[in-house]
Design an enzyme around this catalytic site. Structure first.
Site, short mmCIF file in Angstrom:
data_model
loop_
_atom_site.label_atom_id
_atom_site.label_comp_id
_atom_site.label_asym_id
_atom_site.label_seq_id
_atom_site.Cartn_x
_atom_site.Cartn_y
_atom_site.Cartn_z
N ASP A 16 -8.35 -5.29 -6.33
CA ASP A 16 -8.07 -4.24 -5.35
C ASP A 16 -8.87 -2.98 -5.68
OD1 ASP A 16 -6.99 -2.39 -3.59
OD2 ASP A 16 -4.93 -3.06 -3.88
N SER B 223 0.85 -1.19 0.00
CA SER B 223 0.00 0.00 0.00
C SER B 223 0.89 1.25 0.00
CB SER B 223 -0.96 -0.03 1.19
OG SER B 223 -2.01 0.87 1.01
N HIS C 289 -6.84 -5.82 -1.79
CA HIS C 289 -5.77 -4.98 -1.25
C HIS C 289 -4.97 -5.77 -0.22
CE1 HIS C 289 -3.89 -1.11 -0.88
NE2 HIS C 289 -4.03 -1.10 0.44
#
Length: 778
Positions: free
Chosen positions: A584, A497, A616
């Site tokens: 995602d 991320s 994600h």
């Protein structure tokens, strides 16, 4: 010459082998990251059951047993074989287990209910679970579980408007749904008092302010409190007087978040407490469900500090600590009368043990040891450290060193956290221990913009992606090199991320610092990242623009494009592995595709792992194991640590399936465009493209029908067509088939319309993102 090279190689292998011989044995990655034997224990409110998560046919599902039964008598309650069930809870009366589940990581969660009293359905090992929210493409948000009606749950559903959640009352036993509030006022949440009466609405104003609104008897609302986009304020729980509500806030000239009481009628605010040591934000407040009183407050410094307000609970805590020694102690779920608790204990070198604690008898019974096969003695301590960044700001961080070797000239893996508005904490960390076991020092920096260290520290990261935030990471590496701990030629960076963004930023903005990089669900282009914000994050859009940069202004767009690793992909000379989940919704697959294509088209090798059934981050163990197997071998190849060659046949097969040949990656027009068109692009446009200091004018002739558009383009370099155009709100995306000096290229065009001005980017194979602005001809 060959003899010298061979001799040096043999000496290096001897040194590595000698160090490895002093280290603990290689721990199987399955023990670190595979399914744990048990996890997530809870006690039912009536005290009859213990529930937990354990594998059912190799997938983590919810199980339940009687409180006096052995674990061998437990029965599965769920049987999802595609994706682990990770979050569940009990209804207030203990009649139902409720859990949330999405589809392949798309984060469109529904709420399901199953009764532990029911027998398995015919032909099944589990009772029938009912989807009580029953919605497709919708993200359910649980708002409240009222004590006064335990067969009810209040849930927010964004079925009517993808950006905002309407409030529903749902009967758990039947799924009967009643609309309570149709959210047309940007409400982020609805707050109930101790009598289960709706008292407050939390709203996100268009300027980014957070507003507290009192819900009046006639259903109207009155604003009683607010804080700005660069301040923190959030409700916690109503005081036992049911007139005031505890909030946490740093509004005004307050730096550290403190505990306050807000009078719902008058709006008067009263300070309750801040950090007694004046160092960090308020971290958490524990409340008694039985009395609505505060049990304790906590502050997360290098480690958590707890301040007890309830003497009985403090006695319980001290009693447990005396029995178990210097370990972190967490009171988790309890019975409704708070006579029995699930207690978890852990440390940096122990993922934990879970206990059942009887407050009346002082009985402390072991339920299970977390990851019982993991050798605790082989794990490495995590030490808090501090160092100065490029501008003198002190950066708190954690350092984990491999056990059994001298802390000198070690290979290093920098592991920045995600968020970025989050933080790393002291305690057991699977990645840190896994990497340390492979022989690496592991640095986890809480760079500026990390939470918990005050408003000034958080705001120091505003608009600093890739700049001072990246310096905070870079200077941590320099600090460890300077003190001799780390070998400057064997430094890697790995993260997910925002940590993935920092990984890409590290190899573009400081290309000489790193010898390997693993970027997991990593934003490569901040413009396309912001354009793909999920609709249910609409309340936070202003926060993103304020803290990152506003792509709708020329200066903001120029800034975020400069800070985008994709713009500087030609600078990358570090071996890179890219990891992505195809579903995602936060960091879209496009982010990874773009950087892979950019490197491929300049002839630079890049490894790409793409899981079609993930979002994600990877939730399915087989995908995670495959990624980790590839990553540890990749790191060993480039910075010289140990790695585990073996893997199960299932993991080996899966690694082959999710490893993508970069030659096959294609960039399509942006897929996340699901709002109704709010603009009309029809007309003739003149756009100016900034091509590395040279300005190129392009003429566009567009025709829009509904939310689709096509057109033609012409410039001094050649002509072309605009195809697959899509409009979503004020945003648009299309493919531009351009003849550039006789060579046909497909460029991805993305942008936004504001009045008669458009701004956006063009990108394509071998072409970094080019920004443009344009106007419509009158």
């Amino acid at each position: 010459m060959k003899t010298i090279i061979v001799t040096v190689f043999l000496m290096l292998m001897f040194l590595i082998g000698t160090a490895a011989a002093q280290m603990p044995g290689l721990i199987d990655r399955e023990i670190f990251f595979g399914n744990p034997e048990y996890a997530g224990a809870q006690i039912s409110p009536d005290g009859r059951y213990i529930s937990f998560i354990k594998p059912y046919k190799d997938v983590m599902n919810v199980w339940v047993k009687g409180i006096a039964e052995p674990f061998t008598a437990a029965r599965p309650m769920t049987a999802d074989l595609k994706r682990p069930v990770r979050n569940y809870f009990w209804s207030r009366d203990g009649k139902f287990i409720l859990y949330v589940q999405d589809n392949g990581g798309d984060e469109n969660f529904n709420v399901y209910a199953v009764s532990p009293a029911d027998k398995p359905a015919a032909g099944s090992d589990v009772p029938t679970a009912r989807n009580i929210t029953e919605a497709k493409g919708v993200r359910a948000i649980i708002q409240a579980l009222p004590k006064s009606d335990p067969d009810v749950i209040y849930v927010g559903l964004n079925q009517r408007d993808a950006s905002w959640h309407d409030l529903y009352k749902i009967k758990i036993s039947t799924g009967e749904r009643t609309l309570i509030n149709e959210n047309k006022d940007r409400y982020q949440g609805m707050i109930f008092d101790n009598a289960d009466k709706l008292r407050l609405a939390l709203r996100s104003a268009t300027n980014g302010d957070t507003e507290f609104l009192r819900v009046n008897g006639d259903g109207t609302t009155t604003k009683i409190y607010s804080c700005s986009v660069l301040e923190e304020c959030s409700p916690l729980r109503f005081n036992k007087d049911n007139k005031r509500i505890y909030i946490q806030s740093n509004k005004g000239d307050i730096d550290l978040i403190e505990l306050q009481l807000l009078d719902v009628e008058t709006g008067k605010v009263e300070k309750v407490e801040n950090d007694p040591m004046g160092k960090v934000d308020l971290d958490a407040v524990s409340f008694s469900e039985a009395t609505n009183e505060i049990i304790a407050t906590s502050y997360e410094d290098d480690r958590v500090r707890t301040y007890w307000k309830n003497k009985d609970y403090e006695k319980d805590y001290n009693y447990i600590k005396k029995q178990l020694g210097d370990r972190e102690i967490s009171f988790n779920s309890s019975t409704a009368d708070e006579s029995k608790f699930i207690v978890a204990t852990y440390s940096d070198v122990d993922p934990g043990t879970v206990w059942l604690y009887d407050r009346k008898s002082k009985g402390l019974t072991t339920l299970y040891q977390v990851r019982e096969k993991l050798d605790r003695k082989a794990l490495s301590p995590m030490a808090p450290i501090r160092y100065k960044s490029s501008d003198g700001l002190e950066i708190p961080a954690y350092l984990t060193l491999p056990k059994g070797v001298e802390a000198k000239d070690l290979p290093l893996v920098v592991f920045p956290h995600g968020g970025p508005w989050a933080r790393d904490s002291w305690g057991y960390n699977s990645y840190a221990q896994f990497l340390a076991n492979r022989g690496y020092a592991v640095l986890q920096p809480n760079f500026r913009a990390s939470t918990g260290y005050g408003k000034k520290f958080l705001n120091a990261g505003n608009k600093q992606w890739g700049d001072l935030m990246q310096d905070d990471i870079t200077w941590g590496v320099k600090y460890l090199i300077g003190r001799g701990t780390v070998d400057p030629k064997r430094v890697a960076i790995m993260g997910g991320s925002y940590g993935g963004y920092a990984t890409l930023a590290g190899v573009t903005f400081t290309p000489d610092l790193y010898s390997a990089a693993v970027a997991i669900v990593a934003p490569s282009n901040l413009k396309t990242l912001l354009d793909s914000i999920p609709p249910y994050w609409e309340a936070g859009r202003t926060v993103f623009y304020t803290r990152m940069g506003d792509p709708n202004t020329p200066e903001g767009l120029a800034q975020i494009m400069r800070q985008s690793p994709l713009t500087h992909a030609d600078m990358i000379k570090t071996p890179l592995m890219v990891v992505q989940g195809a579903n995602d919704p936060r960091v879209n697959k496009r982010e990874s595709d773009q950087i892979v294509i950019a490197l491929r088209d300049r002839g630079f090798p890049v490894e790409y792992i793409l899981a079609p059934d993930e979002g994600h981050g990877f939730a399915r163990p087989v995908n995670n194991m495959a990624m980790l197997a590839a990553a540890e071998k990749f790191l060993a190849r480039h910075i010289g640590g140990r790695y585990q060659e073996s893997m199960t046949p299932a993991v080996a097969t899966r690694l082959t399936e999710i490893t993508v040949d970069p030659k096959t990656v294609k960039l399509e027009a942006k897929p996340i465009m699901n709002e109704k068109a709010a603009i009309d692009l029809t007309g003739k446009w003149t756009i100016s493209v900034d091509a590395g200091g040279q300005t190129i004018e392009i003429l566009l002739d567009l025709k829009q029908t509904g939310d689709a558009f096509t057109g033609s383009m012409s410039s001094m370099l050649g002509g072309g067509s605009v195809e697959k155009g899509k409009v979503s709100g004020a945003n648009f995306a299309a493919n531009v088939n351009a003849d550039v000096n006789g060579q046909m290229l497909t460029l991805a065009m993305e942008g936004k319309l504001n009045g008669d001005t458009i701004t956006g980017t063009l990108a394509g194979p071998g072409i970094p993102n080019l920004t443009f602005t344009g106007t419509r001809s009158k």
